[in-house]
Design a protein around this motif. Sequence first.
Motif, PDB file in Angstrom:
ATOM      1  N   LEU A  28     -55.995  29.026  -9.075  1.00 48.76           N
ATOM      2  CA  LEU A  28     -55.368  30.250  -9.566  1.00 48.76           C
ATOM      3  C   LEU A  28     -54.637  30.012 -10.879  1.00 48.76           C
ATOM      4  N   ALA A  29     -53.939  28.887 -11.000  1.00 51.14           N
ATOM      5  CA  ALA A  29     -53.239  28.562 -12.245  1.00 51.14           C
ATOM      6  C   ALA A  29     -54.223  28.435 -13.400  1.00 51.14           C
ATOM      7  N   ASN A  51     -51.877  21.725  -3.947  1.00 48.13           N
ATOM      8  CA  ASN A  51     -52.519  22.873  -3.312  1.00 48.13           C
ATOM      9  C   ASN A  51     -53.734  23.324  -4.123  1.00 48.13           C
ATOM     10  N   THR A  52     -54.933  23.273  -3.518  1.00 44.37           N
ATOM     11  CA  THR A  52     -56.166  23.593  -4.241  1.00 44.37           C
ATOM     12  C   THR A  52     -56.171  25.030  -4.739  1.00 44.37           C
ATOM     13  N   GLY A  53     -55.798  25.963  -3.875  1.00 43.30           N
ATOM     14  CA  GLY A  53     -55.785  27.371  -4.265  1.00 43.30           C
ATOM     15  C   GLY A  53     -54.857  27.631  -5.430  1.00 43.30           C
ATOM     16  N   VAL A  72     -47.203  24.956 -14.989  1.00 43.23           N
ATOM     17  CA  VAL A  72     -46.734  24.415 -16.268  1.00 43.23           C
ATOM     18  C   VAL A  72     -47.794  23.493 -16.861  1.00 43.23           C
ATOM     19  N   ALA A  73     -48.408  22.674 -16.024  1.00 44.31           N
ATOM     20  CA  ALA A  73     -49.445  21.765 -16.501  1.00 44.31           C
ATOM     21  C   ALA A  73     -50.647  22.531 -17.044  1.00 44.31           C
ATOM     22  N   ALA A  74     -51.063  23.583 -16.349  1.00 39.85           N
ATOM     23  CA  ALA A  74     -52.189  24.394 -16.816  1.00 39.85           C
ATOM     24  C   ALA A  74     -51.871  25.056 -18.152  1.00 39.85           C
ATOM     25  N   PHE A  83     -56.685  29.477 -18.314  1.00 40.10           N
ATOM     26  CA  PHE A  83     -57.908  29.071 -18.997  1.00 40.10           C
ATOM     27  C   PHE A  83     -58.846  30.263 -19.143  1.00 40.10           C
ATOM     28  N   LYS A  84     -59.880  30.094 -19.946  1.00 46.44           N
ATOM     29  CA  LYS A  84     -60.906  31.118 -20.100  1.00 46.44           C
ATOM     30  C   LYS A  84     -62.207  30.632 -19.460  1.00 46.44           C
TER      31      LYS A  84
END
Length: 347
Positions: A119-120, A113-115, A95-97, A125-126
């Motif tokens: 992934l998010a 979680n870094t992964g 949601v934040a991304a 994002f581009k």
Amino acid sequence: MAGTTQELKDITIAFDVMGSDHGPEEVVRGAAQLSIEAPHIHALLVGDRELIDAALADTKHRAEQISVQHAPDFVGMDEKPGEALARKKNASVAVAAQLVADGEAQALVSAGNTGAGVLACARHFKLIPGVRRAALAAVYPTRGTRGEKQDPFSLILDVGATVEATAEDLVAFAVMGSAYARIISRNERPKVALLSNGVEPQKGPPRVVDAHAKLSSMEGIHFVGNVEGVEIPKGTVDVIVTDGFVGNVCLKMLEGVHETVMDLARYAYKEKLRWRAGLAMLSSGIQRIKDITDWEQYGGAPILGFDRIFIKAHGRSKARAITNAGKVAAKAVAHQLGTTIQEGLAK
């Protein structure tokens, strides 16, 4: 520096409140402290609204500088990122991304979680034109400052996002790392090097040799050649470039340095009186090691290559680290890190 510096009053940072080792309270406290120390930065807290409101009620903050976006789910540290995000459409980091991608915020900070964070971002994002793969950079301690450098830290990338990097990837990592060092470390001419098994240009696997040739002919980047692993903690250079597999191994080794030193010190203190006297004499040096390995000072590590800013805070981050991660994110936004990277790649 490329572009026009953005006014801090226009910057909103989205904080993924859920998923850190200490739960939402420390992230909320860090964002609350940011609202006091940097009142022109707006904090958008993303997570369970009830938990966030409860933490805010017990924390001094500027209410006008904080807003909340409810996100009922989160990705745990032990969960597989892809599977977790597929099951949890409203996970806080996703949601934040999305909010950052939609322009509701200009940067994302997460201690989860870094992964899942990477992934998010990859989904929302581009990539900056000229970047094939994003890189997870890590800030690591060195023995001291050098030249124009104003902090005791250097950068190594990639440390896990791109396990097998091509020569073109390594070149992009070098440009991105150089841009980040100029903006965040206030180092106008950061030294950039490739990590290899020898300083000679022909040393290393073909991708490193090819990247060396490409970087040697590039303008706008202070490339100083190859360095060996022994140079990493010395701070010989400001940015070290490698692939994600080697970088991750180096990072884990660096993280263990302080813990090993302190364990040895505790053991020595218990054993003999004269060792205690020796430790007292070395106390300032041991404190120096503690200071420069204190990751809370620099908040977190950047994910470089996307058109939006993502600062990954340590999973064990407490309030101070979160506050500093927010400041780093705002600084990267204000100085248009993405534009600087794109212009560097164009050269």
